[in-house]
Scaffold this motif. Structure first.
Motif, PDB file in Angstrom:
ATOM      1  N   GLY A   1     -30.731  92.025   3.789  1.00 26.80           N
ATOM      2  CA  GLY A   1     -29.628  93.172   4.050  1.00 26.80           C
ATOM      3  C   GLY A   1     -30.115  94.561   4.128  1.00 26.80           C
ATOM      4  O   GLY A   1     -29.842  95.352   4.745  1.00 26.80           O
ATOM      5  N   VAL A   2     -31.399  94.786   3.345  1.00 24.94           N
ATOM      6  CA  VAL A   2     -32.163  96.150   3.390  1.00 24.94           C
ATOM      7  C   VAL A   2     -32.497  96.228   4.764  1.00 24.94           C
ATOM      8  O   VAL A   2     -32.415  97.413   5.247  1.00 24.94           O
ATOM      9  N   GLN A   3     -33.123  95.630   5.359  1.00 17.52           N
ATOM     10  CA  GLN A   3     -33.985  95.589   6.783  1.00 17.52           C
ATOM     11  C   GLN A   3     -32.677  95.802   7.627  1.00 17.52           C
ATOM     12  O   GLN A   3     -32.799  96.603   8.837  1.00 17.52           O
ATOM     13  N   THR A   4     -31.449  95.130   7.482  1.00 18.33           N
ATOM     14  CA  THR A   4     -30.378  95.487   8.643  1.00 18.33           C
ATOM     15  C   THR A   4     -29.949  97.015   8.256  1.00 18.33           C
ATOM     16  O   THR A   4     -29.470  97.596   9.321  1.00 18.33           O
ATOM     17  N   LEU A   5     -29.934  97.354   7.022  1.00 17.55           N
ATOM     18  CA  LEU A   5     -29.501  98.738   6.899  1.00 17.55           C
ATOM     19  C   LEU A   5     -30.558  99.810   7.590  1.00 17.55           C
ATOM     20  O   LEU A   5     -30.300 100.688   8.023  1.00 17.55           O
TER      21      LEU A   5
ATOM     22  N   GLN B   1     -32.049  99.046   9.938  1.00 18.49           N
ATOM     23  CA  GLN B   1     -31.704  99.377  11.733  1.00 18.49           C
ATOM     24  C   GLN B   1     -30.587 100.076  11.911  1.00 18.49           C
ATOM     25  O   GLN B   1     -29.969 100.157  13.052  1.00 18.49           O
ATOM     26  N   ARG B   2     -29.839 100.549  10.857  1.00 20.96           N
ATOM     27  CA  ARG B   2     -28.428 101.441  10.984  1.00 20.96           C
ATOM     28  C   ARG B   2     -27.492 100.579  11.410  1.00 20.96           C
ATOM     29  O   ARG B   2     -26.585 100.949  12.189  1.00 20.96           O
ATOM     30  N   LYS B   3     -27.486  99.229  10.815  1.00 16.97           N
ATOM     31  CA  LYS B   3     -26.334  98.325  11.137  1.00 16.97           C
ATOM     32  C   LYS B   3     -25.725  98.005   9.692  1.00 16.97           C
ATOM     33  O   LYS B   3     -26.536  97.914   8.786  1.00 16.97           O
ATOM     34  N   ILE B   4     -24.471  97.878   9.917  1.00 19.27           N
ATOM     35  CA  ILE B   4     -23.842  97.431   8.782  1.00 19.27           C
ATOM     36  C   ILE B   4     -22.991  96.147   9.103  1.00 19.27           C
ATOM     37  O   ILE B   4     -21.947  96.028   9.694  1.00 19.27           O
ATOM     38  N   GLU B   5     -24.054  94.892   8.828  1.00 19.71           N
ATOM     39  CA  GLU B   5     -23.338  93.507   9.575  1.00 19.71           C
ATOM     40  C   GLU B   5     -23.177  92.733   8.379  1.00 19.71           C
ATOM     41  O   GLU B   5     -23.536  92.989   7.081  1.00 19.71           O
ATOM     42  N   VAL B   6     -23.069  91.382   8.514  1.00 27.51           N
ATOM     43  CA  VAL B   6     -22.963  90.284   7.690  1.00 27.51           C
ATOM     44  C   VAL B   6     -24.124  90.239   6.536  1.00 27.51           C
ATOM     45  O   VAL B   6     -23.982  90.077   5.323  1.00 27.51           O
ATOM     46  N   PRO B   7     -25.366  90.410   6.788  1.00 32.37           N
ATOM     47  CA  PRO B   7     -26.386  90.299   5.975  1.00 32.37           C
ATOM     48  C   PRO B   7     -26.457  91.435   4.923  1.00 32.37           C
ATOM     49  O   PRO B   7     -26.759  91.033   3.861  1.00 32.37           O
ATOM     50  N   VAL B   8     -25.872  92.622   5.268  1.00 33.69           N
ATOM     51  CA  VAL B   8     -25.460  93.567   4.199  1.00 33.69           C
ATOM     52  C   VAL B   8     -24.565  93.093   3.123  1.00 33.69           C
ATOM     53  O   VAL B   8     -24.613  93.358   2.280  1.00 33.69           O
ATOM     54  N   LEU B   9     -23.277  92.568   3.590  1.00 32.99           N
ATOM     55  CA  LEU B   9     -22.381  92.131   2.992  1.00 32.99           C
ATOM     56  C   LEU B   9     -22.843  91.073   1.819  1.00 32.99           C
ATOM     57  O   LEU B   9     -22.641  91.018   0.526  1.00 32.99           O
ATOM     58  N   ASP B  10     -23.670  90.132   2.464  1.00 34.79           N
ATOM     59  CA  ASP B  10     -24.230  89.037   1.643  1.00 34.79           C
ATOM     60  C   ASP B  10     -25.197  89.463   0.628  1.00 34.79           C
ATOM     61  O   ASP B  10     -25.127  88.973  -0.460  1.00 34.79           O
TER      62      ASP B  10
END
Length: 691
Positions: A131-135, A137-146
């Protein structure tokens, strides 16, 4: 081979093979052996237990004898069948699934809480890191929610909820990966080459041999319109090669002496002699798998929209969580939103639905190269049929050879077969088959054969030009004449047959009359397609107006066009698309390839020209046109399933959020219900669309 009959009823038996353990290879060998027997109607081999379930017809003793005669090392299994069977893949994922479920519940019951807490916390770090890696990359996607849901549960010391979330996420990921790999492997296997004979150059002459007899270093000749059967280097000739089956790019590339060519690519123009470098088919299979996995062809528009929607909903779920906390000051109610998201189910159910439909289509003998083509079939309102080998039977038959130059009909048939055997067309196959049945042997007696698409073939025999093809090619393009005094014979030719014209040195030498009867099911298929929503059904053929008119009337198409060229078919398809119509094209010949490529969904007949099968988006069997109706039903049901899944996911998860915010259910319950519903929808999406 020794075996024991464990159970038996009417025309069914379950046997146990006497072996310490059956390997995957042995199981596939036994399955192939039994499938080849005409007495066996159904068979399933269980490699773990060494058991075999058999359903048979006829005499029981024949089945017993068949099993007694079986030996693993005596069965000649086709190349690639065992390697690509998928048995080992299924067993591996079954073991992973059972292991994951067993570890979850045995650990919950047997492991002390401190150890279990350490394990859950350690496992949670992986999701939080993702989730941190997704953030980052400036993305708010499913891994952030999980990551947020799991992280908050851990911080609140609600480890049971965190463990449940991770367990169900892991099960979902495993099922998705399993279904994806199995579907892709099934698709790649059905796209693998099925070439039984090839032409090789020996002592300056071409000779037809079995593909299995080809050795590394042999020189294989590939004529225009045929698939290159092996990886190798061009040692002679020049051609334009279509490499779409490996690269996804349909633009042909030029290949000359010294250039590399690859199995599965197609010679569109010209002719090549190839020095064989690689004989095995595994490299070809792996290339296809890579191409499919990297290609967007697998994704339908509905599937793509669902995935994009899933990612777009994540910020709203996070925002709703924060807003609920600010308005109520209740962490529990806020977490109820966080524990439920639409993304997980949407991203799991949609791809599984499409890949399962592709897998199911293989069970009916239909090869579909991507989900968007199933969607195109579902949306189609226009279908264009080629006539020869499509609406008519795939195996036309020579009924007469009429001589116009005084030679024996068999001699003229021998010359015609010598030319026609080099090219894949149902009419050409009929000529070659007739010559074989009459045992008309020949050595290659001509110079280089030239194939003119939708016209005919030309060559030189003993310094004399010999051509064979359509009326238009022989009399209008080549200006050949009917021998003097033979005009009446020409006029009396039977009108009910298709005709091939053979001319030697500018004069008509023979007319080959070919019976090309309409398929029995053709009219019923046309009516079924019309009822299924196809409002415009068209037939296009290079045959004469007289023949086309009779066939069109018999099968009941809405429109027909006769004496058309390949570019005419493609132009018609493009014109219909420009009007906003969704078009399916179905054909089997080289001359159908441009139209197959232009259509929203191109369907090829399995025993047609290799170039047609490679360019087409879908391939159906040659035995029964009802497969088109089956394909339409599969496609329609898939779109219904995707829409139903979408409504179910949005409706159920919205209800969970409302119940959580109102305090009716706890976050733990929301998480369990959400993840359980996701898993159930995913499993249901794996079920067959047709019962």
């Amino acid at each position: 081979m020794k075996f024991t009959i464990k159970h038996e009823s009417s025309h069914r038996m379950r046997i146990h093979m006497h072996a310490y353990r059956m390997t995957y290879e042995q199981a596939d060998t036994l399955l192939y052996y039994l499938h080849q027997a005409k007495e066996i109607s159904y068979v399933k081999v269980y490699e773990r237990t060494g058991d075999v379930s058999i359903e048979y017809i006829g005499d029981r003793q024949n089945v017993i004898d068949l099993l007694q005669q079986f030996h693993y090392d005596e069965v000649d299994v086709p190349t690639g069948l065992i390697e690509n069977s998928g048995r080992e893949l299924n067993a591996r994922y079954q073991e992973k699934l059972i292991g994951k479920v067993a570890f979850r519940y045995l650990g919950k019951w047997l492991l002390p809480y401190p150890i279990r807490a350490c394990f859950i916390t350690a496992n949670a770090i992986k999701y939080i890191k993702n989730g941190v890696q997704t953030l980052w990359q400036r993305k708010i996607e499913v891994p952030v929610l999980d990551a947020t849901a799991i992280g908050v549960s851990v911080l609140r010391n609600d480890l049971d909820t965190a463990g449940s979330i991770m367990f169900l996420l892991g099960i979902g990921e495993l099922l998705e990966e399993w279904t994806h790999k199995k579907s892709v492997d099934d698709l790649a296997q059905s796209m693998s080459l099925n070439i039984s004979h090839v032409w090789i150059m020996q002592d300056g002459k071409e000779r037809l041999i079995c593909t299995s007899d080809v050795k590394q270093g042999d020189q294989v000749v590939v004529h225009m319109g045929n698939v290159i059967p092996f990886d190798g280097l061009v040692c002679a000739g020049e051609a334009m090669v279509n490499q779409a089956s490996l690269t996804g790019e349909a633009i042909a590339v030029r290949r000359v002496a010294g250039a590399s060519v690859y199995a599965g690519t197609i010679v569109e123009e010209g002719e090549l002699t190839i020095c064989v470098k690689e004989i095995g088919g595994s490299s070809r299979f792996e290339k296809i798998v890579t191409m499919i996995e990297d290609s967007q062809k697998l994704q339908s528009q509905l599937e793509s929209k669902a995935e994009h929607l899933a990612d777009r909903l994540v910020p709203y779920s996070l925002g709703g969580t924060v807003l609920t906390y600010l308005l109520t000051g209740n962490v529990t109610k806020a977490l109820s939103i966080l524990m439920v998201d639409f993304s997980c189910a949407l991203k799991l159910a949609m791809p599984i639905s499409v890949l399962s439909a592709i897998r199911e289509s293989c069970l009916y003998g239909i090869t579909v190269k991507g989900g968007k083509y199933l969607e195109a079939v579902a949306d189609a309102d226009t279908i264009v049929f080629d006539k020869t080998g499509t609406l008519t039977k795939a195996q036309p038959k020579v009924v007469d050879v009429v001589s116009f130059d005084g030679r024996e009909p068999d001699e003229l048939l021998r010359i015609a077969a010598c030319l026609e055997e080099h090219f894949p067309h149902s009419m050409a196959k009929a000529v070659v088959k007739s010559a074989i049945e009459k045992n008309l042997q020949h050595d290659e007696m001509h110079t280089k054969v030239e194939y003119l698409v939708a016209h005919g073939i030309s060559t030189t025999i003993n310094d004399v030009r010999v051509i064979i093809g359509s009326y238009h090619f022989i009399f209008e393009d080549e200006k050949c004449i009917i021998p003097e005094g033979k005009e009446a014979l020409f006029e009396s030719l039977p009108p009910e047959y298709s005709q091939l014209y053979l001319a030697i040195d500018g004069k008509l030498a023979a007319v080959i009359c070919i019976e090309d009867p309409v398929r029995q099911e053709a009219q019923a298929v046309v009516n079924s397609l019309r009822k299924a929503g196809l409002s415009k059904i068209v037939m296009m053929t290079g045959d004469s107006e007289r023949t086309a008119s009779a066939i069109a009337k018999k099968v009941g198409v809405d429109e027909y066009y006769s004496e058309v060229l390949p570019e005419d078919k493609a132009s018609f398809v493009e014109a219909e698309k420009a009007k906003g119509r969704k078009v399916i094209m179905i054909g089997d010949g080289i001359n159908d390839s441009p139209a197959l490529s232009a259509a929203d969904a191109g369907i090829a007949i399995s025993d047609g020209a290799e170039i047609a099968r490679e360019i087409a988006d879908i391939t159906i069997g040659a035995d029964n046109l009802y497969q088109i109706v089956t394909l339409k039903m599969l496609s329609d049901n898939l779109m219904k399933r995707i829409r139903k899944n979408y409504r179910s996911i949005v409706g159920f998860n919205t209800m969970l959020i409302l119940l959580g915010v109102s305090g009716v259910i706890q976050p733990t319950t929301s998480a369990v219900l959400h993840n359980s519903s996701t898993l159930l929808i995913g499993l249901k999406s794996m079920q067959n669309l047709l019962d």
